[in-house]
Design an enzyme around this catalytic site. Structure first.
Site, PDB file in Angstrom:
ATOM      1  CD  GLN A 179      -3.215  -0.617  -0.066  1.00  0.00           C
ATOM      2  OE1 GLN A 179      -3.394   0.346  -0.348  1.00  0.00           O
ATOM      3  NE2 GLN A 179      -3.787  -1.559  -0.593  1.00  0.00           N
ATOM      4  CG  HIS A 201      -2.952  -5.026  -8.574  1.00  0.00           C
ATOM      5  ND1 HIS A 201      -4.185  -4.828  -7.963  1.00  0.00           N
ATOM      6  CD2 HIS A 201      -2.410  -6.111  -8.063  1.00  0.00           C
ATOM      7  CE1 HIS A 201      -4.352  -5.645  -6.973  1.00  0.00           C
ATOM      8  NE2 HIS A 201      -3.385  -6.411  -6.995  1.00  0.00           N
ATOM      9  CB  CYS A 325     -22.695  -9.252   3.162  1.00  0.00           C
ATOM     10  SG  CYS A 325     -23.463  -9.180   4.832  1.00  0.00           S
TER      11      CYS A 325
HETATM   12  C1  LIG Z   1      -3.296  -5.925  -2.644  1.00  0.00           C
HETATM   13  C2  LIG Z   1      -2.415  -6.309  -1.174  1.00  0.00           C
HETATM   14  C3  LIG Z   1      -1.801  -7.486  -1.378  1.00  0.00           C
HETATM   15  C4  LIG Z   1      -1.721  -8.406  -2.342  1.00  0.00           C
HETATM   16  O1  LIG Z   1      -1.217  -8.056  -3.645  1.00  0.00           O
HETATM   17  P1  LIG Z   1      -1.616  -8.842  -4.964  1.00  0.00           P
HETATM   18  O2  LIG Z   1      -0.596  -8.427  -6.040  1.00  0.00           O
HETATM   19  O3  LIG Z   1      -3.143  -8.512  -5.199  1.00  0.00           O
HETATM   20  O4  LIG Z   1      -1.427 -10.371  -4.688  1.00  0.00           O
HETATM   21  C5  LIG Z   1      -1.077  -7.858  -0.175  1.00  0.00           C
HETATM   22  N1  LIG Z   1      -0.839  -6.769   0.897  1.00  0.00           N
HETATM   23  C6  LIG Z   1      -1.493  -5.721   0.823  1.00  0.00           C
HETATM   24  C7  LIG Z   1      -1.450  -4.819   2.216  1.00  0.00           C
HETATM   25  C8  LIG Z   1      -2.323  -5.379   0.002  1.00  0.00           C
HETATM   26  O5  LIG Z   1      -3.145  -4.281   0.025  1.00  0.00           O
END
Ligand SMILES: *Cc1c(COP(=O)(O)O)cnc(C)c1O
Length: 401
Positions: A179, A201, A325
């Protein structure tokens, strides 16, 4: 109807410049980076370039950058890889109750395989207590994994201090920076980080590609065996287009960071202030300042998060909730319960995560449509005003158990 995307913590749109950088590697530059001919060299060029960009962004060396299939794989590889490599030294791992499931479920797997895991609690803002961390470290502790910023409530953990404690105690430190990479400054040297996870992503790059930074000299038991790619740490022919996309996304994010983080923080402040001004019975979750720019997480009394998301979607706004949910399980968010919210409060949560295309008008629009939706949902709720007293009493009796 105009659609407004405010769920960037879940995923982000691919930047047009990133797509442009990736395109040649889907067509003419299709080579295998391990091949010795010119096609291979072209692919290797893209791979090396991206490795350098990512290294630069976090003050690492290119040879410390391992490309993976995403944040989830990076977390798995860091935890399992380090745990098994240092097994002879000890079997104790420390993490927190608010980690992403990629970390939590990996820790649960390790527990079934002979490791002991301590899950540190957090305070009402979501902060780890440094004294608690110090006290949790034993002779058997080999690894600490604490996320840089939480994906739900946005709280930024004191990773520099955590890194220092780990270093003083000879314990490896991994942080899930999915993040924060490209959004908050990261310096693996200054922060004493041994391993760090990044995902493409979440930073306007492609899905299915990520990075594990691994400090030189840190042992790692590879979890995918094969032709010895990525310094023997993660075999498999590299996803060059994706990797180049991640490199480009990182380059752009670093370039835009200073300006964009201020802009997003201002938008988020405005949004929080206006919502708290116009709606009763609302609470901002996480720390008011030490949070990811653009992240706002609220709990609304007497609201079910899923209904709120559907009503916002009908108005063209995409956001998310920690309500159970939406995740197809009955338990509400483990993060919201860890910061002390009751199940009822956790069910009434709304996460807004702003991104580079969100404007002041978008925030005004959200702040305009939200209060009537909340009002309507509260009127429709079986917990409406006439029943509020009963509801509160119910809450009390629940607490006494
Ligand atoms: C989105 C996320 C992941 C997972 O990453 P992906 O590329 O979707 O596998 C792991 N840790 C945190 C804090 C995330 O926000």
């Amino acid at each position: 109807m105009k659609r407004i995307y405010m769920d960037h913590a879940a995923t982000s749109p691919l930047d047009a410049e990133v797509l442009k950088a990736m395109e040649p590697f889907f067509s003419e530059k299709f080579g295998n980076s391990s091949s010795l001919h010119s096609f291979g060299k072209e692919a290797k060029g893209g791979l090396d370039w991206a490795r350098e960009k990512v290294a630069e962004a976090i003050n690492a060396k290119p040879k410390e950058i391992i490309f993976t299939s995403g944040g989830t794989e990076s977390d798995n590889l860091a935890l399992k890889g380090i745990a098994y490599a240092y097994r002879s030294k000890g079997n104790h791992i420390i993490t927190t109750k608010i980690e992403h499931h990629a970390v939590l479920h990996t820790c649960e797997f390790l527990e079934k395989n002979g490791f002991d895991v301590t899950y540190l609690g957090v305070d009402k803002y979501g902060f780890v207590d440094l004294d608690e961390l110090r006290n949790a470290i034993t002779d058997k502790t080999i690894l600490v994994s604490v996320m840089h910023a939480n994906n739900e409530i946005g709280t930024i953990e004191p990773v520099e201090e955590i890194g220092k404690i780990c270093r003083e105690n000879g314990v490896k430190f991994h942080t899930d920076a999915v993040q924060t990479a490209g959004k908050v400054p990261i310096d693996v040297e200054k922060m004493n980080i041994d391993a760090l996870s990044i995902s493409g992503h979440k930073i306007y790059g492609p899905k299915g590609v990520g990075v594990l930074y691994l400090r030189e000299g840190t042992s790692l038991e590879p979890q995918t065996l094969g032709g010895g790619h990525e310094f023997g740490k993660r075999s498999g022919t590299e996803n060059i287009a994706g990797i180049v996309g991640l490199g480009k996304a990182m380059e752009l994010a670093v370039k835009r960071m200073a300006r964009e983080s201020v802009r997003l923080a201002l938008l988020q402040d405005k949004l929080s202030d206006k919502i708290q001004e116009r709606v009763d019975g609302v609470k901002l979750n996480g720390h008011p300042e030490k949070r990811l720019p653009g992240n706002a997480n609220f709990s609304f009394d007497f609201i079910e998060g899923e209904g709120l998301i559907m009503h916002l979607d009908m108005e063209g706004i995409a956001a998310s909730t920690g309500s159970a949910c939406s995740t197809k399980s009955l338990e509400p968010s483990h993060v919201l319960t860890a910061i002390g919210l009751s199940h009822v409060q956790a069910h009434g949560s709304l996460r807004i995560s702003l991104g580079k295309d969100n404007t002041e008008e978008d925030v005004d629009y959200l702040v305009g449509v939200l209060p009537p939706i909340i009002k309507k949902l509260r009127e429709m709720s079986p917990l409406n005003k006439d029943n509020v007293k009963e509801f509160e009493n119910f809450g009390d009796s629940e607490h006494k158990h």
